[in-house]
Design a protein around this motif. Sequence first.
Motif, short mmCIF file in Angstrom:
data_model
loop_
_atom_site.label_atom_id
_atom_site.label_comp_id
_atom_site.label_asym_id
_atom_site.label_seq_id
_atom_site.Cartn_x
_atom_site.Cartn_y
_atom_site.Cartn_z
N GLY A 42 -1.36 -5.35 0.26
CA GLY A 42 -0.25 -4.39 0.27
C GLY A 42 0.70 -4.65 1.41
O GLY A 42 0.85 -5.78 1.89
N LEU A 43 1.32 -3.56 1.89
CA LEU A 43 2.35 -3.65 2.92
C LEU A 43 1.69 -3.61 4.29
O LEU A 43 0.92 -2.69 4.59
CB LEU A 43 3.29 -2.45 2.75
CG LEU A 43 4.27 -2.19 3.89
CD1 LEU A 43 5.26 -3.31 4.01
CD2 LEU A 43 5.02 -0.88 3.65
N ASP A 44 2.00 -4.60 5.09
CA ASP A 44 1.48 -4.61 6.47
C ASP A 44 2.53 -3.93 7.34
O ASP A 44 3.58 -4.49 7.64
CB ASP A 44 1.27 -6.07 6.89
CG ASP A 44 0.67 -6.15 8.29
OD1 ASP A 44 0.49 -5.08 8.91
OD2 ASP A 44 0.40 -7.26 8.76
N THR A 45 2.23 -2.67 7.75
CA THR A 45 3.26 -1.90 8.46
C THR A 45 3.58 -2.53 9.82
O THR A 45 4.66 -2.37 10.36
CB THR A 45 2.82 -0.44 8.66
OG1 THR A 45 1.45 -0.44 9.05
CG2 THR A 45 2.99 0.34 7.37
N ASP A 46 2.61 -3.27 10.38
CA ASP A 46 2.87 -3.87 11.70
C ASP A 46 3.97 -4.92 11.60
O ASP A 46 4.86 -4.98 12.45
CB ASP A 46 1.60 -4.54 12.26
CG ASP A 46 0.45 -3.53 12.31
OD1 ASP A 46 0.77 -2.31 12.32
OD2 ASP A 46 -0.73 -3.94 12.31
N SER A 47 3.91 -5.77 10.54
CA SER A 47 4.93 -6.83 10.49
C SER A 47 6.20 -6.36 9.78
O SER A 47 7.17 -7.10 9.72
CB SER A 47 4.37 -8.07 9.79
OG SER A 47 3.95 -7.73 8.49
#
Length: 1299
Positions: free
Chosen positions: A20-25
């Motif tokens: 899914g979405l990697d909020t860090d990057s």
Amino acid sequence: MTTGFSSTSCRFADYFVICGLDTDSGLEPDELSALCEYIQATKFRDGDRGKLASANEGENFEQSPLRRTFKSKVLAHYPENVEWSPFDQDAVGMLCMPKGLSFRTQVDTREPQFHSFIITREDGSRTYGFALTFFEEVTSKQICSAMQTLYHMHNAEQYDILHTPTSPPGPGPGEHRLPLPHQLPKPHPMLHAAPAISRLQRFNSYDISRDTLFVSKCICLIAPMAFAQASRKVLQQLHQAVTSPQPPPLPLESYIYNILYEVPLPPAGRSLKFSGVYGPVVCQRPSTAELPLFDFAISEMFELLGVENVLQLFTCALLEIQILLYSQHYQRLMTVAESITALMFPFQWQHVYVPILPASLLHFLDAPVPYLMGLHSNGQDDRTKLELPQEANLCFVDIDNHFIELPEDLPQFPNKLEFIQEISEVLTSFGVSPEGNLHSSEIQAKYRGFHSVDMVSDKRNGNLAGSPLNSFLLRENETIARLQALVKRTGVSLDKLDVREDASTNKDFRVQCDDEELKMHQVNIQVREVFANRFTQMFADYEVFVIQPSQDKESWFSNRDQMQNFDKASFLSDQPEPYLPFLSRFLETQMFASFIDSKILCHDDEEKEHTLRVFDARVDKIRMLNVRTPTLRTSMYQKCTNIEEAEKAIEMRVSKIDHTALHPHLLDMKIGQGRYEQGFFPRLQSDVLSTGPTSNKWAKRSAPAQWRRKDRQKQHAEHLYLDNDQREKYIQEARNLGTTIRQPKLSNLSPSVIAQTNWKFVEGLLKECRNKTKRMLVEKMGREAVELGHGEVSITGVEENTLIASLCDLLERIWSHGLQVKQGKSALWSHLLHYQESKEKTDATPGGLGPPGLIHNTERRKSDGGAAMPPLKISLIKDMRHIQNIGEIKTDVGKARAWVRLSMEKKLLSRHVKQMLSDHELTKKLYKRYAFLRCDDEKEQFLYHLLSFNAVDYFCFTNVFTTIMIPYHVVVVSSKKLGGSMFTANPWVCVSGELAETGVLQVPRNTLEITFECQNLGKLTTVQMGHDNTGLYAKWLVECVMVRNEITGHTYRFPSGRWLGKGVDDGSLERILVGELMTPSTENDDRMCRTPPMQQSPGMMRRFVTISPNSKPKLNTGQIQEGVGEAINGIVKHFHKPEKERGSLTLLLCGEYGLVWALEQVFQHGFKSPRLFKNVFIWDFLEKSQVYFESAEQRDVILDENRQTRVRHFCRFMRAINSTSRNIGKDGKFQMLVCLGARDHLLHHWIALLADSPITAQMYEDAALIKDHSLVNSLIRVLQTLQEFNITLEASLVKGIGI
């Protein structure tokens, strides 16, 4: 198909993955997809279609931000790694979310989507993935504001576009050219003036204060076997646990731990039950005697495509044609690909197999090898926008639109209509429409229980009235009404239209899985059995034709590519005629060769791989049932008989579960772990999921490797493509011929990776070219090759066609590798047209000498015709023009194939190709640097392989284009000596070939040559020639007649060496000449005129006897007997060849040293010549004998009945020949008599009659052969051998004779 199963695993699932979405990057645009779209766009721009370029350019960035793709990442996977199946992060990431992340707002639909995928390792073994993609609310403020920012930028851009004049002047120095309104991506309607912008924003936009943003997330199981239905249930229940208001009974970790470590694979032939979050999950696995595991819904493929299309697609797959599936649903791509390959049992797809092609691998569509790939259509319905590198041999399947594009000349699958009927009956009985139904899957879901089976055959059905679906519902519902109509059409009566009862109410049959799943298994097994039965019937006696190697395995393996492993010619000669076009191509495929290789490599049942063992068992059963001789073929359609027992096995397993796995339980987790927030899939506790239990007996890894391998072989026999390592090595390498690249590496797209891939392609193409040319030559050259231990003697017409078609396909693949811009469907023809254009330009300029198109003006092929007929000029452009002038060929692919066939027949393929490629500027313009045609060494070797075709004669153009008009050139060569120039009569000729004849053509007497056009005559056989006997000097000495086909350049020589005219030679005004094809030779033979004018015998060129006007032939009785023996032998051999391979019978009867010549020698031996200057002909002797026999009959000489019949026959034939209106001379009449006698099997009777007649005593010397009883008896015995053959004479030989 679950073939190369990664065998060491015995757990149900190897990994659980979350993507899914990697909020860090943060939000990263998915460069790979964008790059691909950009590449696609630049392809357009470099080509003629520049005007479309900006529409497609970086589609990713012109799309509204919600429609763009962003990078997805593998957020977590458990466990970290397992030794028997290393985790492939790139591949899993690409295939779980092949299009990257997508965003939605609360107004969009957000249904979870399930799809499965395959990861094929380089060694061919496979792992399956099952992924459920759903949407989760975005909680990160940064991501929401990033999306808002993207929208502001996007809207500003759109505003600018809308206010740009529609046809702007060229951009100024600092400006960028913006796409014009008509080039906007689809979602935007055409907008005008100022109010437009607000409408645009409303149309698709995101406002952080008003909208909720959702992003896609995916949970996935990676498993060693394709239990698709069970995996789907597990994932759906996990997702349900997260979205339901009540938390699940146990933390999610417990369920995931259970599926990863505590659920084993069911053993072969057993079923297994384990617990999901909310309900039990059942999976069952076929036993080693059943068809291999297959757990996708085959009925869905039939619903999407219809039986007719499925069968066409199936035929393409069997013939290893490139197949591209196209759909916007990943699961559909997977279902169709897996179903088609499953139906091939016992054969296995040997080439590139990527049911879901990630966006970053689009360059793989350029692969010049057979492939089966699935391409996501991205909601684009416009097929024309799809730029495919090669379409000459492509099967394109648009799944969502129920549409399929086929390559040209696809042969019919044997018994296609009966086969379609049988499949349709199975489908209809389950309520599936055989025509397919575009939106059927949604309807299906509502009426799953519906099932219409004949009551007699299925006692478990309740009757309609008492069933849960009452008749009112049936009347009201249009789907069911349609279904009823369909059922009616297929002949199942409506009174018997049943609905299968809820199975659980049935006491004796309690199913543990739900009805829907049982029904799927039933449809699957029934359809698969019907398909498997076709192959069992077609190849029931294949073992007889397997060529077992004479040497040991090691040396067999090292010479693998030279060895024939199957006696194709004999197998095909046993097959019904309509099967041949399909079968002859199928026997050439890699999958068939692999199948036979595995048969050769395993002698006993123990060693056999699963598919082979199951198939052989079925074949044995069929042969026991049909106790017939192994080679007797029948084209009677035999339906499948073992459906019921196959279905029973499945029903038994699901009604009585064999194994139940441990239930999920609480794990040793710290307090507070396993917390859960509704609507969000939690970050799981990696410490508890990273390792499994130690005590589990079947998970032990400490057992000695040897034992483990034995056990593994037993347990997974049905899924192992190959058992032991040695065989694996053999077959893998032996089969890598021509398929050096099996699978694309799912990794990031770097130039070096692409370069390496392309280099492998180039090597693979060269290898394939070497093998194809070798195979074709071995087939063609026959005898010498067979003595050296290569192939079979004969090659059939069908088989030759197959080999040439596969060569054309290979050339198309070579020409479409590394194309800069694709134009038209045939890359080869497109290149030829470019070449023609550039040549015609240079020839039109003053510098270009000579007429346009004739390139090697000076170069002519020398041939035996000498001065009489100068050979055709060699010209590539002229050959192209011939093809372009053939009205029957409508497509580019067809033209390219015809050009290849013509060049092969003229033995110019290598030369033409070399000439075309010598235009380096053109090649550079058309091809990228890595293309095969720009790799110099490989290109040289390729031309060398093509050159080897010049060693054999092909008639692949003449024999295929039988209806086209062809110009022929005829030259009559008359003797310059003895007043040939004073000849006053009007000559004529009539040319006959294997396909047709011309009728009488007048030849101008001053030039003695004509050119005429007529429908293809085929290989030429005879020329009838004569004159009308007018004028003062109507005597003509003809050396020979030459005829040339002006398209193929084939020149035939019809030798004569005889006079035509009353009162000279045998008084003949017409003759039938038998010709032979002349081989182009470098030096001019002076064999033109070797026969002196007056000949006693009517022969063709006589090499070992020179005959002066009055001398007798100097052959002794031994030589004459030998001559007769050889002539008869030639005819016997002719009839022992398969029909497609026979040469010209006319040549064997009337040609040089044929039967007529041999019998002439018999009758001329010891013939008395009464006066010095008067010639006596054999016909005079026969006429005297006839007079004698007829007078004997009138004198009522008592003859036995047999002799009487023979005498009557003889006299009847003599009278018929003498009374013909044709002006043939005495020798011509003798030839006719011999041909008719051979046809009606009367020659030996006539020889016996004549030997006994008193006329023989008068006209022959004592030493004559015909007076020697023992010699005559042996002659009669030899002639009797012709009795078993049905001799058909060419029309020209017996024209005007009514017998």
